[in-house]
Write an enzyme that holds these catalytic residues in place. Structure first.
Site, PDB file in Angstrom:
ATOM      1  N   ASP A 191      14.687   0.114   1.200  1.00 28.29           N
ATOM      2  CA  ASP A 191      15.324   0.014   2.507  1.00 28.29           C
ATOM      3  C   ASP A 191      16.368  -1.115   2.429  1.00 28.29           C
ATOM      4  O   ASP A 191      17.451  -0.911   1.898  1.00 28.29           O
ATOM      5  CB  ASP A 191      14.206  -0.254   3.523  1.00 28.29           C
ATOM      6  CG  ASP A 191      14.642  -0.182   4.959  1.00 28.29           C
ATOM      7  OD1 ASP A 191      15.444   0.681   5.306  1.00 28.29           O
ATOM      8  OD2 ASP A 191      14.157  -1.004   5.768  1.00 28.29           O
TER       9      ASP A 191
ATOM     10  N   GLU B 186       7.611   2.405  -6.028  1.00 34.38           N
ATOM     11  CA  GLU B 186       7.674   1.986  -4.633  1.00 34.38           C
ATOM     12  C   GLU B 186       7.871   3.212  -3.746  1.00 34.38           C
ATOM     13  O   GLU B 186       8.400   4.236  -4.192  1.00 34.38           O
ATOM     14  CB  GLU B 186       8.821   0.970  -4.496  1.00 34.38           C
ATOM     15  CG  GLU B 186       9.134   0.462  -3.114  1.00 34.38           C
ATOM     16  CD  GLU B 186       8.015  -0.296  -2.413  1.00 34.38           C
ATOM     17  OE1 GLU B 186       6.889   0.239  -2.342  1.00 34.38           O
ATOM     18  OE2 GLU B 186       8.268  -1.383  -1.892  1.00 34.38           O
ATOM     19  N   ASP B 187       7.411   3.116  -2.493  1.00 35.35           N
ATOM     20  CA  ASP B 187       7.578   4.249  -1.578  1.00 35.35           C
ATOM     21  C   ASP B 187       9.031   4.439  -1.156  1.00 35.35           C
ATOM     22  O   ASP B 187       9.571   5.536  -1.218  1.00 35.35           O
ATOM     23  CB  ASP B 187       6.664   4.098  -0.337  1.00 35.35           C
ATOM     24  CG  ASP B 187       6.801   2.749   0.362  1.00 35.35           C
ATOM     25  OD1 ASP B 187       7.591   1.898  -0.085  1.00 35.35           O
ATOM     26  OD2 ASP B 187       6.101   2.546   1.383  1.00 35.35           O
TER      27      ASP B 187
ATOM     28  N   LYS C 173       0.814  -1.191   0.000  1.00 31.49           N
ATOM     29  CA  LYS C 173       0.000   0.000   0.000  1.00 31.49           C
ATOM     30  C   LYS C 173       0.860   1.258   0.000  1.00 31.49           C
ATOM     31  O   LYS C 173       0.387   2.344  -0.326  1.00 31.49           O
ATOM     32  CB  LYS C 173      -0.897   0.021   1.259  1.00 31.49           C
ATOM     33  CG  LYS C 173      -1.821  -1.154   1.368  1.00 31.49           C
ATOM     34  CD  LYS C 173      -2.517  -1.113   2.736  1.00 31.49           C
ATOM     35  CE  LYS C 173      -3.324  -2.392   2.926  1.00 31.49           C
ATOM     36  NZ  LYS C 173      -3.729  -2.572   4.318  1.00 31.49           N
TER      37      LYS C 173
ATOM     38  N   VAL D  58      10.691   6.623   8.884  1.00 31.41           N
ATOM     39  CA  VAL D  58       9.846   7.758   8.490  1.00 31.41           C
ATOM     40  C   VAL D  58       8.418   7.310   8.181  1.00 31.41           C
ATOM     41  O   VAL D  58       8.180   6.140   7.846  1.00 31.41           O
ATOM     42  CB  VAL D  58      10.437   8.490   7.256  1.00 31.41           C
ATOM     43  CG1 VAL D  58      11.743   9.181   7.600  1.00 31.41           C
ATOM     44  CG2 VAL D  58      10.644   7.539   6.082  1.00 31.41           C
TER      45      VAL D  58
HETATM   46  P1  IMP Z   1      12.811  -3.386   1.894  1.00 36.07           P
HETATM   47  O1  IMP Z   1      12.360  -4.697   1.343  1.00 36.07           O
HETATM   48  O2  IMP Z   1      13.569  -3.553   3.189  1.00 36.07           O
HETATM   49  O3  IMP Z   1      13.548  -2.515   0.915  1.00 36.07           O
HETATM   50  O4  IMP Z   1      11.533  -2.671   2.393  1.00 36.07           O
HETATM   51  C1  IMP Z   1      10.748  -1.886   1.669  1.00 36.07           C
HETATM   52  C2  IMP Z   1       9.437  -1.686   2.394  1.00 36.07           C
HETATM   53  O5  IMP Z   1       9.641  -1.520   3.808  1.00 36.07           O
HETATM   54  C3  IMP Z   1       8.813  -0.418   1.933  1.00 36.07           C
HETATM   55  O6  IMP Z   1       7.923  -0.666   0.886  1.00 36.07           O
HETATM   56  C4  IMP Z   1       8.096   0.078   3.177  1.00 36.07           C
HETATM   57  O7  IMP Z   1       6.792  -0.425   3.211  1.00 36.07           O
HETATM   58  C5  IMP Z   1       8.860  -0.492   4.331  1.00 36.07           C
HETATM   59  N1  IMP Z   1       9.742   0.524   4.963  1.00 36.07           N
HETATM   60  C6  IMP Z   1      11.077   0.589   4.912  1.00 36.07           C
HETATM   61  N2  IMP Z   1      11.558   1.645   5.582  1.00 36.07           N
HETATM   62  C7  IMP Z   1      10.484   2.292   6.066  1.00 36.07           C
HETATM   63  C8  IMP Z   1      10.300   3.500   6.843  1.00 36.07           C
HETATM   64  O8  IMP Z   1      11.233   4.218   7.247  1.00 36.07           O
HETATM   65  N3  IMP Z   1       9.017   3.817   7.135  1.00 36.07           N
HETATM   66  C9  IMP Z   1       7.947   3.078   6.734  1.00 36.07           C
HETATM   67  N4  IMP Z   1       8.067   1.969   5.988  1.00 36.07           N
HETATM   68  C10 IMP Z   1       9.318   1.569   5.683  1.00 36.07           C
HETATM   69 MG    MG Z   2       5.674  -0.824   1.212  1.00 37.13          MG
END
Ligand code: IMP
Ligand code: MG
Length: 185
Positions: free
Chosen positions: A108, A104-105, A48, A158
């Protein structure tokens, strides 16, 4: 978690203001429209978290495009990645020989987008690129970088402009840092 009734009061500081976001999203949209004009592109919103960014971004892309929605998550209810990536909703259309832009938002650990790219690559698209509103490069656990990025941010949790904690704060107009007492046990 101590999520309060007044979401503005839970914010320690505004990291990126509504005005800064809007100016950068406009720039990104124009750049993407130039890069994808004349191509058969499907823009995929990762639900979402990307929903707010996605709707602003596509309205700044003055070119033909189709929209699709996919739900994939590597997070539980907290602030750390579980490493487990789950597809909750797949796209409805064939992507063979078509250009794919994943919206994507935030990137991370990178696990979510790397998993999603692998999955979509197996369906033989013409190309796959990613655009993230935010990038937290310090946290990367795999070899991936967004092709387009709004803002690079430090390693802080955040919320706002689509990003949540346990489902809350997505409707803030800015990206902000939460007070630590909100997510501490
Ligand atoms: P990744 O797989 O670790 O790159 O995670 C990506 C997902 O983690 C994003 O789509 C977010 O939903 C969530 N996410 C990562 N960092 C944050 C943050 O600082 N705040 C809120 N959601 C986060
Ligand atoms: Mg997400």
């Amino acid at each position: 978690m101590n999520i309060g009734q007044d979401m503005q009061k839970d914010i320690l500081k505004v990291l990126i203001s509504e005005e800064e976001i809007s100016a950068r999203v406009k720039e990104l949209g124009e750049q993407l429209a130039n890069d994808y004009r004349g191509k058969d592109v499907i823009v995929i919103c990762v639900l979402k978290g990307a929903c707010v960014f996605f709707t602003d971004l596509v309205r700044n892309m003055d070119c033909q495009l189709e929209m699709e929605f996919m739900a994939i998550s590597s997070y539980g209810g907290g602030t750390k990645t579980s490493g487990v990536v789950r597809i909750a909703k797949d796209i409805d259309t064939s992507i063979t020989n078509r250009h794919i832009l994943i919206v994507e938002d935030i990137m991370d650990s990178g696990l979510t987008l790397s998993h999603m790219k692998k999955l979509l690559e197996s369906r033989s698209p013409a190309s796959i690129k990613t655009v993230c509103l935010l990038d937290k490069p310090e946290r990367r656990e795999c070899d991936i970088t967004p092709d387009y990025c709004g803002f690079t941010i430090p390693n802080e949790f955040v919320v706002g402009y689509g990003l949540d904690l346990a489902g809350f704060y997505r409707n803030l107009k800015y990206v902000g840092v939460l007070k630590p007492e909100v997510y501490s046990e």
